[in-house]
Design a protein around this motif. Structure first.
Motif, PDB file in Angstrom:
ATOM      1  N   ALA A  38     -18.918   0.167   3.246  1.00 36.18           N
ATOM      2  CA  ALA A  38     -19.312   1.458   3.819  1.00 36.18           C
ATOM      3  C   ALA A  38     -18.290   1.928   4.853  1.00 36.18           C
ATOM      4  N   LEU A  39     -17.719   0.976   5.584  1.00 43.00           N
ATOM      5  CA  LEU A  39     -16.709   1.320   6.584  1.00 43.00           C
ATOM      6  C   LEU A  39     -15.453   1.896   5.915  1.00 43.00           C
ATOM      7  N   ARG A  40     -15.064   1.316   4.780  1.00 45.25           N
ATOM      8  CA  ARG A  40     -13.919   1.849   4.026  1.00 45.25           C
ATOM      9  C   ARG A  40     -14.188   3.265   3.562  1.00 45.25           C
TER      10      ARG A  40
ATOM     11  N   LEU B 212      -4.837  -0.306  15.531  1.00 42.23           N
ATOM     12  CA  LEU B 212      -3.550  -0.459  16.196  1.00 42.23           C
ATOM     13  C   LEU B 212      -2.409  -0.220  15.207  1.00 42.23           C
ATOM     14  N   GLY B 213      -1.335   0.395  15.691  1.00 36.68           N
ATOM     15  CA  GLY B 213      -0.237   0.789  14.819  1.00 36.68           C
ATOM     16  C   GLY B 213       0.932  -0.162  14.819  1.00 36.68           C
TER      17      GLY B 213
ATOM     18  N   LEU C 164      -6.330  -7.417   9.824  1.00 36.21           N
ATOM     19  CA  LEU C 164      -7.700  -7.239   9.345  1.00 36.21           C
ATOM     20  C   LEU C 164      -7.826  -5.932   8.575  1.00 36.21           C
ATOM     21  N   ALA C 165      -7.261  -4.848   9.109  1.00 32.34           N
ATOM     22  CA  ALA C 165      -7.361  -3.554   8.440  1.00 32.34           C
ATOM     23  C   ALA C 165      -6.731  -3.597   7.054  1.00 32.34           C
ATOM     24  N   HIS C 166      -5.574  -4.268   6.944  1.00 32.58           N
ATOM     25  CA  HIS C 166      -4.934  -4.400   5.636  1.00 32.58           C
ATOM     26  C   HIS C 166      -5.770  -5.276   4.705  1.00 32.58           C
ATOM     27  N   GLY C 167      -6.277  -6.390   5.241  1.00 34.12           N
ATOM     28  CA  GLY C 167      -7.063  -7.305   4.415  1.00 34.12           C
ATOM     29  C   GLY C 167      -8.351  -6.681   3.912  1.00 34.12           C
ATOM     30  N   ARG C 168      -8.986  -5.867   4.747  1.00 36.67           N
ATOM     31  CA  ARG C 168     -10.259  -5.217   4.380  1.00 36.67           C
ATOM     32  C   ARG C 168     -10.047  -3.824   3.780  1.00 36.67           C
ATOM     33  N   ARG C 169      -8.764  -3.418   3.652  1.00 39.55           N
ATOM     34  CA  ARG C 169      -8.398  -2.123   3.073  1.00 39.55           C
ATOM     35  C   ARG C 169      -9.065  -0.967   3.819  1.00 39.55           C
TER      36      ARG C 169
END
Length: 311
Positions: free
Chosen positions: A205-207, A215-216, A224-229
């Motif tokens: 749902a977050l995706r 963070l950039g 985490l952002a990359h792993g969870r897409r």
């Protein structure tokens, strides 16, 4: 045919050049000539003359100053960056001479990732107190920066030691685990999920929502952002910026639970499905392997490990 090569403008580097560079560094970091007056304890006209002398010495225009305010030129930014490296090398030389004389003196620059002071597991303050008692002649300089900036600074000698979230390893650096923290996902009081009685969101749902602020730069947050897409709808470069984006009510983002707690208590934020939407960070000390750190850096590192019960 003889080729006329341009003569180097600077020539030999003298003590007066180092003084001019230190003045220039203070002007840049204070944001102007008048602001640097208090830092340097000299008059504005003297500060201005020193900057002008440096520009003449280098044959460059380093900054614009006037009614429009203070601003570095492109050449000034490069000279500032090189100044940081040069002065760090000078400090390193002085520290090495102190080592030869079996004493600790000079300046010690330590860099921390932001928002560590509110972490109850962090004992950096205790390490500082211990070190200050052991080495009263060392001038301690504490900096806050991003993970990449701290790692680069330790590698090039700008910082003697850093404390960052563990995210990857470099063979040229030594890492020792110190403490940990939990990162939870938060939304602000004006966000649509703040008062929602619906089922708390999960990763899928977050995706789908596409309101994630992250963070950039390379960090556990980005990993985490990359792993969870999770696509970034907004990008920040420190925790304070993430918090500000969350408080806008338009974005959700991860914050350390200890840092977010005051916002939660005031009703400005709440954690979203914290049992699922969270991750853990280990914080590590970062020390250069070669050349060998100064005695002062090694002493501070021992204080840091001791304060966190390591070793």
């Amino acid at each position: 045919m003889q080729v006329n090569r341009p003569r180097p403008v600077l020539g030999q580097l003298a003590d007066t050049d180092l003084r001019l560079l230190q003045v220039f560094k203070a002007v840049v970091e204070c944001g102007g000539l008048s602001a640097a007056e208090l830092e340097l304890n000299i008059g504005t006209s003297t500060v201005s003359r020193h900057v002008k002398d440096l520009e003449t010495r280098l044959g460059l225009v380093l900054c614009r100053r006037g009614r429009a305010g203070f601003a570095l030129t492109a050449e000034g930014q490069r000279v500032y960056d090189e100044t940081l490296r040069l002065l760090a090398a000078v400090d390193g030389f002085r520290a090495s001479v102190d080592d030869i004389h079996d004493r600790m003196g000079g300046a010690l620059h330590i860099a921390l990732f932001d928002k560590t002071a509110s972490n109850p597991q962090a004992r950096i303050h205790a390490a500082i107190g211990d070190f200050a008692q052991q080495a009263p002649d060392v001038a301690l300089h504490l900096h806050v920066g991003s993970i990449p900036a701290i790692e680069r600074g330790v590698m090039d000698g700008s910082f003697a030691l850093g404390v960052i979230p563990e995210h990857r390893a470099s063979a040229s650096l030594r890492y020792d685990r110190l403490f940990g923290e939990t990162m939870a996902l938060y939304c602000g009081g004006a966000h649509s999920l703040f008062n929602s009685e619906r089922l708390a969101p999960d990763w899928q749902a977050l995706r789908a929502r596409k309101d994630f602020a992250g963070l950039g730069y390379h960090s556990p947050n980005m990993a985490l952002a990359h792993g969870r897409r999770l696509p970034r709808a907004a990008t920040a470069f420190e925790q304070e910026a993430i918090a500000t984006l969350i408080l806008s009510g338009r974005f959700v983002g991860f914050l350390p639970d200890h840092y977010a707690e005051p916002f939660v208590q005031r009703g400005q934020m709440r954690a979203l499905n914290p049992g699922l939407l969270h991750y853990h960070c280990d914080f590590v000390s970062v020390l250069r392997r070669s050349p060998q750190p100064s005695r002062a850096a090694q002493a501070f590192h021992r204080c840091l490990l001791r304060a966190h019960g390591v070793g």
